[in-house]
Design an enzyme around this catalytic site. Structure first.
Site, PDB file in Angstrom:
ATOM      1  N   TYR A 176       0.788  -1.125  -0.013  1.00  0.00           N
ATOM      2  CA  TYR A 176       0.005   0.056   0.116  1.00  0.00           C
ATOM      3  C   TYR A 176       0.934   1.355  -0.005  1.00  0.00           C
ATOM      4  O   TYR A 176       0.808   1.973  -1.229  1.00  0.00           O
ATOM      5  CB  TYR A 176      -0.910  -0.014   1.175  1.00  0.00           C
ATOM      6  CG  TYR A 176      -1.695   1.220   1.622  1.00  0.00           C
ATOM      7  CD1 TYR A 176      -2.395   1.892   0.497  1.00  0.00           C
ATOM      8  CD2 TYR A 176      -2.048   1.500   2.667  1.00  0.00           C
ATOM      9  CE1 TYR A 176      -3.296   2.932   0.600  1.00  0.00           C
ATOM     10  CE2 TYR A 176      -2.798   2.805   3.068  1.00  0.00           C
ATOM     11  CZ  TYR A 176      -3.338   3.634   1.844  1.00  0.00           C
ATOM     12  OH  TYR A 176      -4.127   4.216   2.108  1.00  0.00           O
ATOM     13  N   PHE A 221       9.800  -1.137   3.607  1.00  0.00           N
ATOM     14  CA  PHE A 221       8.321  -1.251   3.779  1.00  0.00           C
ATOM     15  C   PHE A 221       8.150  -2.625   4.275  1.00  0.00           C
ATOM     16  O   PHE A 221       7.283  -2.700   4.927  1.00  0.00           O
ATOM     17  CB  PHE A 221       7.523  -0.969   2.787  1.00  0.00           C
ATOM     18  CG  PHE A 221       7.500   0.683   2.115  1.00  0.00           C
ATOM     19  CD1 PHE A 221       6.851   1.677   3.200  1.00  0.00           C
ATOM     20  CD2 PHE A 221       8.409   1.031   1.027  1.00  0.00           C
ATOM     21  CE1 PHE A 221       7.195   2.829   2.859  1.00  0.00           C
ATOM     22  CE2 PHE A 221       8.057   2.049   0.718  1.00  0.00           C
ATOM     23  CZ  PHE A 221       7.647   3.187   1.454  1.00  0.00           C
ATOM     24  N   SER A 242       5.811   3.357  13.409  1.00  0.00           N
ATOM     25  CA  SER A 242       4.354   3.739  13.366  1.00  0.00           C
ATOM     26  C   SER A 242       4.174   4.338  14.739  1.00  0.00           C
ATOM     27  O   SER A 242       5.025   4.080  15.726  1.00  0.00           O
ATOM     28  CB  SER A 242       3.858   2.270  13.677  1.00  0.00           C
ATOM     29  OG  SER A 242       2.579   2.333  14.142  1.00  0.00           O
ATOM     30  N   THR A 268       2.141   3.523  16.634  1.00  0.00           N
ATOM     31  CA  THR A 268       1.817   2.477  17.941  1.00  0.00           C
ATOM     32  C   THR A 268       3.014   2.460  18.967  1.00  0.00           C
ATOM     33  O   THR A 268       2.753   2.068  20.136  1.00  0.00           O
ATOM     34  CB  THR A 268       1.713   1.170  17.045  1.00  0.00           C
ATOM     35  OG1 THR A 268       1.322   0.285  18.083  1.00  0.00           O
ATOM     36  CG2 THR A 268       3.257   0.449  16.632  1.00  0.00           C
ATOM     37  N   TYR A 281       2.673  -7.030  16.826  1.00  0.00           N
ATOM     38  CA  TYR A 281       2.916  -5.909  15.608  1.00  0.00           C
ATOM     39  C   TYR A 281       3.517  -4.892  16.232  1.00  0.00           C
ATOM     40  O   TYR A 281       4.579  -4.513  15.598  1.00  0.00           O
ATOM     41  CB  TYR A 281       1.784  -5.713  14.975  1.00  0.00           C
ATOM     42  CG  TYR A 281       1.861  -4.355  13.970  1.00  0.00           C
ATOM     43  CD1 TYR A 281       2.552  -4.568  12.876  1.00  0.00           C
ATOM     44  CD2 TYR A 281       1.157  -3.062  14.429  1.00  0.00           C
ATOM     45  CE1 TYR A 281       2.952  -3.396  12.176  1.00  0.00           C
ATOM     46  CE2 TYR A 281       1.440  -2.117  13.714  1.00  0.00           C
ATOM     47  CZ  TYR A 281       2.296  -1.927  12.499  1.00  0.00           C
ATOM     48  OH  TYR A 281       2.449  -0.970  11.814  1.00  0.00           O
ATOM     49  N   LYS A 309       7.567  -3.019  15.834  1.00  0.00           N
ATOM     50  CA  LYS A 309       8.053  -1.609  15.400  1.00  0.00           C
ATOM     51  C   LYS A 309       9.033  -1.212  16.455  1.00  0.00           C
ATOM     52  O   LYS A 309       9.971  -0.500  16.010  1.00  0.00           O
ATOM     53  CB  LYS A 309       6.962  -0.982  15.030  1.00  0.00           C
ATOM     54  CG  LYS A 309       6.016  -1.560  13.889  1.00  0.00           C
ATOM     55  CD  LYS A 309       6.913  -1.006  12.655  1.00  0.00           C
ATOM     56  CE  LYS A 309       6.428  -1.675  11.419  1.00  0.00           C
ATOM     57  NZ  LYS A 309       7.132  -1.701  10.203  1.00  0.00           N
ATOM     58  N   ASN A 336      -9.733  -4.372   8.798  1.00  0.00           N
ATOM     59  CA  ASN A 336      -9.342  -4.160  10.149  1.00  0.00           C
ATOM     60  C   ASN A 336      -9.320  -2.616  10.455  1.00  0.00           C
ATOM     61  O   ASN A 336      -9.908  -2.059  11.431  1.00  0.00           O
ATOM     62  CB  ASN A 336      -7.986  -4.644  10.792  1.00  0.00           C
ATOM     63  CG  ASN A 336      -7.928  -6.140  10.983  1.00  0.00           C
ATOM     64  OD1 ASN A 336      -8.823  -6.643  11.552  1.00  0.00           O
ATOM     65  ND2 ASN A 336      -6.855  -6.603  10.477  1.00  0.00           N
ATOM     66  N   THR A 378     -19.216  -1.271  12.478  1.00  0.00           N
ATOM     67  CA  THR A 378     -19.381  -1.235  13.809  1.00  0.00           C
ATOM     68  C   THR A 378     -18.317  -0.163  14.310  1.00  0.00           C
ATOM     69  O   THR A 378     -17.175  -0.287  14.083  1.00  0.00           O
ATOM     70  CB  THR A 378     -19.098  -2.489  14.325  1.00  0.00           C
ATOM     71  OG1 THR A 378     -19.897  -3.478  13.909  1.00  0.00           O
ATOM     72  CG2 THR A 378     -19.186  -2.435  15.989  1.00  0.00           C
TER      73      THR A 378
HETATM   74  N1  UFG Z   1     -12.541   1.334  13.968  1.00  0.00           N
HETATM   75  C1  UFG Z   1     -13.987   1.227  14.184  1.00  0.00           C
HETATM   76  N2  UFG Z   1     -14.432   0.369  13.327  1.00  0.00           N
HETATM   77  C2  UFG Z   1     -13.980  -0.456  12.423  1.00  0.00           C
HETATM   78  C3  UFG Z   1     -12.542  -0.277  12.382  1.00  0.00           C
HETATM   79  C4  UFG Z   1     -11.875   0.670  13.128  1.00  0.00           C
HETATM   80  O1  UFG Z   1     -14.806   1.854  14.945  1.00  0.00           O
HETATM   81  O2  UFG Z   1     -14.333  -1.397  11.839  1.00  0.00           O
HETATM   82  C5  UFG Z   1     -12.080   2.645  14.742  1.00  0.00           C
HETATM   83  C6  UFG Z   1     -11.068   1.894  15.797  1.00  0.00           C
HETATM   84  O3  UFG Z   1     -11.553   1.366  16.803  1.00  0.00           O
HETATM   85  C7  UFG Z   1     -10.099   3.041  15.943  1.00  0.00           C
HETATM   86  C8  UFG Z   1     -10.134   3.931  14.676  1.00  0.00           C
HETATM   87  O4  UFG Z   1     -11.400   3.405  13.945  1.00  0.00           O
HETATM   88  O5  UFG Z   1     -10.555   4.018  17.068  1.00  0.00           O
HETATM   89  C9  UFG Z   1      -9.001   3.607  13.754  1.00  0.00           C
HETATM   90  O6  UFG Z   1      -8.653   2.436  13.803  1.00  0.00           O
HETATM   91  P1  UFG Z   1      -7.868   1.291  12.454  1.00  0.00           P
HETATM   92  O7  UFG Z   1      -7.848   0.105  12.901  1.00  0.00           O
HETATM   93  O8  UFG Z   1      -8.140   2.080  11.297  1.00  0.00           O
HETATM   94  O9  UFG Z   1      -6.381   2.143  12.994  1.00  0.00           O
HETATM   95  P2  UFG Z   1      -5.366   2.187  14.456  1.00  0.00           P
HETATM   96  O10 UFG Z   1      -5.657   3.427  14.757  1.00  0.00           O
HETATM   97  O11 UFG Z   1      -6.089   0.943  15.213  1.00  0.00           O
HETATM   98  O12 UFG Z   1      -4.092   1.533  13.998  1.00  0.00           O
HETATM   99  C10 UFG Z   1      -3.612   0.341  13.673  1.00  0.00           C
HETATM  100  C11 UFG Z   1      -2.391   0.045  14.361  1.00  0.00           C
HETATM  101  C12 UFG Z   1      -1.300   0.788  13.772  1.00  0.00           C
HETATM  102  C13 UFG Z   1      -1.271   0.688  12.477  1.00  0.00           C
HETATM  103  C14 UFG Z   1      -2.559   0.874  11.898  1.00  0.00           C
HETATM  104  C15 UFG Z   1      -2.407   0.326  10.218  1.00  0.00           C
HETATM  105  O13 UFG Z   1      -2.616   0.474  15.661  1.00  0.00           O
HETATM  106  O14 UFG Z   1      -0.309   0.683  14.349  1.00  0.00           O
HETATM  107  O15 UFG Z   1      -3.527  -0.012  12.296  1.00  0.00           O
HETATM  108  O16 UFG Z   1      -2.317  -0.853  10.135  1.00  0.00           O
HETATM  109  F1  UFG Z   1      -0.150   1.440  11.920  1.00  0.00           F
END
Ligand code: UFG
Length: 343
Positions: A17, A86, A130, A132, A155, A159, A204, A222
């Site tokens: 990506y 990457f 990240s 994270t 994960y 990092k 995700n 959700t």
């Molecule tokens: N969210 C929802 N519903 C969903 C998916 C996400 O409400 O179906 C919310 C999550 O709870 C969070 C926000 O949207 O509050 C962002 O979630 P993401 O999964 O898009 O991203 P994150 O902030 O959780 O980041 C994660 C890891 C990072 C990583 C990133 C990209 O924590 O380290 O995903 O893969 F870099």
């Protein structure tokens, strides 16, 4: 722009990506990317699309960076003026179920790459990290000096370990010159609609889930919790356009070409937080739809609120995010609608 005589840049994970968008930015800026990707997480058709988009014949090598012999052959073939790394696994949930896969791929991959870089006295590395690594910060926005914390997932742990490995290896090999880029939440797609995020299976991440719901691949989104101590109760993130992230890699390479820095770490974000509910509202505005969503319970491991202080990247790299979160949503939506036709 000052450029070295040869301008080959090794891009591990160049079909992924962020990698694919960076390949475009490199070509636009006169570099010659040499991609190494084993396509375990990327579609092969990305290469053809990249070639059409950039009107270039790309240099693509289909192997895993764990294969040191092949890496050595590649370093013998091309006098790389820099490396952008990457290639790594990035699914947070999967890493909880299968931590060893993440240790093996994300830690082992970097070891293999650093060994070969050192063997060839190849000094310049741009590394994908990240936000994270900040865990749940005590204060937002976070600067690069905000203390790192033990991340929630394997994960995230890889990092943080990767960053620490780079520091210890650089101490032993001071010739290494590294820019560590801590991405916040990259989203969006290339303006052309030809490359974008292609999650395997159920996404995700928030925006791919939103766009897949909008095209009918998912029934509803959700929202993972609306009872956080944030302005509207949903989690806040710093969503940054993937093309801005890509351009930051070019800025980081130019920076390493100009200066011997040892290691410098940069936050890549917009400096602005956006909540999950705002993201849905923006999507509705842009698409003219009413995205079906339900509020569910909190997702374990989620940080309530994180966004970047980007002063250092702005001042030192001369880079700033030019695109807004709405631009990114529009481009991701455009990509999702075209994706069916181009895959
Ligand atoms: N969210 C929802 N519903 C969903 C998916 C996400 O409400 O179906 C919310 C999550 O709870 C969070 C926000 O949207 O509050 C962002 O979630 P993401 O999964 O898009 O991203 P994150 O902030 O959780 O980041 C994660 C890891 C990072 C990583 C990133 C990209 O924590 O380290 O995903 O893969 F870099």
């Amino acid at each position: 722009m000052q450029m070295e005589k040869n301008n080959y840049i090794l891009v591990t994970g160049g079909a992924g990506y962020i990698g694919s968008h960076t390949v475009v930015a490199l070509i636009e800026n006169g570099f010659t990317p040499v991609i190494v990707d084993d396509f375990r997480n990327a579609q092969r058709s990305v290469i053809q699309r990249l070639e059409e988009l950039t009107e270039t014949n790309l240099l693509v090598n289909d192997f895993s960076i764990h294969d040191k012999n092949q890496l050595i052959q590649l370093f013998n073939k091309y006098p790389f003026s820099g490396v952008i790394h990457f290639a790594a696994d990035k699914a947070v949930g999967e890493s909880v179920e299968n931590p060893l896969k993440y240790f093996n791929n994300n830690l082992g991959g970097l070891i293999s790459l650093l060994e070969v870089m050192i063997q060839f006295d190849n000094q310049k590395l741009v590394f994908s990290s990240s936000c994270t690594v900040y865990g749940t910060p005590d204060l937002v926005p976070v600067t690069e000096d905000t203390p790192t914390k033990m991340p929630e997932s394997p994960y995230g742990f890889t990092k943080l370990m990767n960053e620490q490995m780079i520091h210890q290896v650089q101490t032993a090999h001071p010739e290494l010159n590294v820019a560590v880029l801590r991405y916040f939440n990259p989203i969006g797609a290339h303006l052309s609609g030809w490359i974008g995020e292609e999650p395997q299976g159920t996404p995700n991440n928030l925006l791919p889930y939103i766009t897949q719901t909008a095209v009918g691949k998912r029934d509803f989104l959700t929202v993972h919790g609306n009872d956080y101590n944030t302005p509207d109760g949903s989690c806040v993130r710093d969503y940054i356009h993937v093309v801005d992230v890509a351009e930051a890699h070019v800025a980081a390479l130019n920076f390493l070409n100009k200066r011997k820095v040892g290691i410098e770490t940069f936050n890549l974000g917009t400096g602005k937080g956006t909540s999950v509910l705002e993201m849905i509202r923006f999507f509705d505005e842009i698409s003219g739809m009413n995205l079906p969503f339900k509020v569910g319970s909190r997702r374990s491991g989620d940080v309530p609120e994180i966004y970047a202080n980007t002063d250092k990247a702005n001042e030192v790299l001369g880079w700033t995010a030019k695109r807004t979160v709405k631009d990114a949503i529009r481009d991701a939506w455009n990509y999702e609608q075209q994706a069916k036709e181009i895959q």
